[in-house]
Design an enzyme around this catalytic site. Structure first.
Site, mmCIF file in Angstrom:
data_model
loop_
_atom_site.group_PDB
_atom_site.id
_atom_site.type_symbol
_atom_site.label_atom_id
_atom_site.label_comp_id
_atom_site.label_asym_id
_atom_site.label_seq_id
_atom_site.Cartn_x
_atom_site.Cartn_y
_atom_site.Cartn_z
ATOM 1 N N ALA A 113 0.752 -0.838 -0.079
ATOM 2 C CA ALA A 113 -0.145 0.054 0.008
ATOM 3 C C ALA A 113 0.911 1.184 0.012
ATOM 4 O O ALA A 113 2.028 1.269 0.300
ATOM 5 C CB ALA A 113 -0.962 -0.006 1.117
ATOM 6 N N LYS A 114 0.231 2.464 -0.442
ATOM 7 C CA LYS A 114 0.890 3.709 -0.290
ATOM 8 C C LYS A 114 0.104 4.727 -0.171
ATOM 9 O O LYS A 114 -1.182 4.678 -0.616
ATOM 10 C CB LYS A 114 2.174 3.831 -1.301
ATOM 11 N N GLY A 115 0.603 5.792 0.481
ATOM 12 C CA GLY A 115 -0.400 7.081 0.619
ATOM 13 C C GLY A 115 0.407 8.442 0.231
ATOM 14 O O GLY A 115 1.697 8.309 0.432
ATOM 15 N N ASP A 154 7.587 8.366 5.383
ATOM 16 C CA ASP A 154 7.965 8.311 3.997
ATOM 17 C C ASP A 154 8.890 9.747 3.625
ATOM 18 O O ASP A 154 8.891 10.406 4.645
ATOM 19 C CB ASP A 154 7.071 8.095 2.891
#
Length: 424
Positions: A113-115, A154
């Site tokens: 996943a990533k945001g 991140d």
């Protein structure tokens, strides 16, 4: 919030194009059909949210945030939260896909996943960033949770950001839930060793790859592009291991000393000034020139796409160890391979961060905390075992380390798909 600049502008092919090209190559190697290929290439779910911010001066701005869960067949989604001006849906999709393969390569029970939020955090106060984070978290709340999707820091975010995420989620659930995010402060259920885990993983991967060629870290020169969370600690670890770090750079520029940089003094300089630029006893160098230095090991630890067809042709290093996500384009990878340059791919080399994030998640779920020595030993074991597995597949099947790592990751995810079957 302290945000250490490490982003280096990239104008190269999109990360998503690179991610799709890598997947297509491996699907052909594995002989999968088009239906499975499309399943592996397509995010499971994604959300775009509007994030209004009331600024400290009373004015209002509107930002856009994203969260993509690429694949959850092997477990809950896992991936960072990025604050950067250039964040867009395709970048987040690519990063989520790479997280899927990364978690599978190091055999973690996670999907990818990533945001991200399209914002420059350097232009906003700590209070404003807190409001952005809490609104973003509340908007995506139906998608996240310790059994659904776990965030981590991140580019542009840090442990304080994760504390805000955890608190916002917990307040809305009515009780404290530390496992909803990793990379948190120790006082909030964070893990020892998490802040430097990605960099330690880069060092372990580099050491293992060099050892395959009979080379010791103490006998090599190193250049590091990107001096943020990953690059700064990696520089310190390489120096402590005896390597000669000759050049480093950040978004503002770089410094070079062919005799080796005084890394402790450099770290003090960056802490005082916010950049490596102007470090005494070193010559200035730009980011493109750094990539072409005559060194043994090159560590691209900034952003995606810096090694394209043109810049890869000028690389003189024998080994490239990818500290960033997607620093090499598909065309750049072909150039490096044709020139006999060994690339330790991002989904293996920088997996130390997600490995220790997993350790943090496990500790939070058990409410039992490990010592720093236990964490570092388990991280080293996991990284070395994963590298050995990738290197073995590369040798047996005649593949590059990247294609071997992707083959392992994609195969494990595809097997999970096939074993679980389709519902309904």
């Amino acid at each position: 919030m302290t945000v250490t600049g490490s982003s280096i502008t990239s104008t190269h092919p999109s990360p998503l194009a690179t991610a799709h090209a890598q997947l297509s190559t491996v699907v052909e190697i594995l002989g999968y059909d088009e239906g499975l290929h499309r399943m592996l290439a397509t995010p499971r779910r994604e959300i775009n949210v509007a994030i209004p911010l009331r600024r400290d001066d009373g004015s209002t701005e509107l930002f856009t945030g994203y969260r993509v869960q690429h694949n959850i067949s092997r477990g809950p989604g896992k991936g960072g939260l990025r604050y950067a001006p250039g964040v867009d849906p395709d970048e987040v999709r690519a990063l989520a896909m790479w997280m899927t393969w990364k978690c599978a390569v190091v055999d973690l029970p996670y999907g990818g996943a990533k945001g991200g939020v399209a914002i420059d955090p350097r232009q906003y106060s700590r209070a404003e960033l807190e409001r952005v984070t809490r609104r973003y978290t509340s908007e995506i709340m139906p998608m996240i949770g310790p059994e659904r999707d776990i965030m981590a820091p991140d580019i542009g975010t840090d442990e304080q950001t994760m504390a805000w995420v955890m608190d916002t989620y917990s307040v809305n659930q009515g009780y404290t839930i530390p496992a909803v995010a990793t990379g948190k402060p120790l006082a909030m259920g964070g893990s020892l060793g998490r802040a430097t885990a990605t960099s330690r993983g880069v060092l372990h991967a580099a050491r293992a790859c060099l050892a395959d060629s009979g080379v010791d870290l103490r006998d090599v020169s190193v250049a590091v592009q990107g001096f943020g969370k990953v690059g700064s600690h990696a520089t310190r670890f390489f120096a402590e291991a005896g390597a000669r770090v000759v050049a480093v750079s950040d978004q503002y520029g770089g410094v070079l000393s062919v005799d080796g940089l005084d890394v402790p003094a450099l770290l003090d300089h960056v802490a005082a000034t916010g950049s490596v630029v102007g470090f005494a006893g070193a010559d200035p160098i730009d980011n493109t020139a750094l990539l072409a230095l005559d060194v043994d090991v090159l560590v691209p630890a900034a952003v995606e796409g810096v090694l394209d067809e043109d810049t890869a042709a000028s690389v003189k290093a024998r080994w490239v160890v990818e500290g960033a996500n997607g620093p090499t384009t598909e065309a750049g990878d072909r150039v490096l391979g044709d020139r006999g340059i060994i690339v330790v791919p991002d989904i293996l080399a920088n997996a130390g961060g997600v490995v220790v994030s997993y350790f943090e998640w496990v500790q939070a779920n058990q409410a039992y905390w490990w010592t720093e020595r236990e964490i570092e030993e388990r991280l080293e074991q996991r990284m070395l075992a994963s590298y050995a597995n990738v290197a073995q597949v590369a040798r047996v099947e005649g593949l590059s380390l990247r294609d071997a790592a992707l083959t392992i990751g994609v195969r494990r995810v595809a097997e999970a798909h096939q074993i679980r079957g389709l519902y309904p």
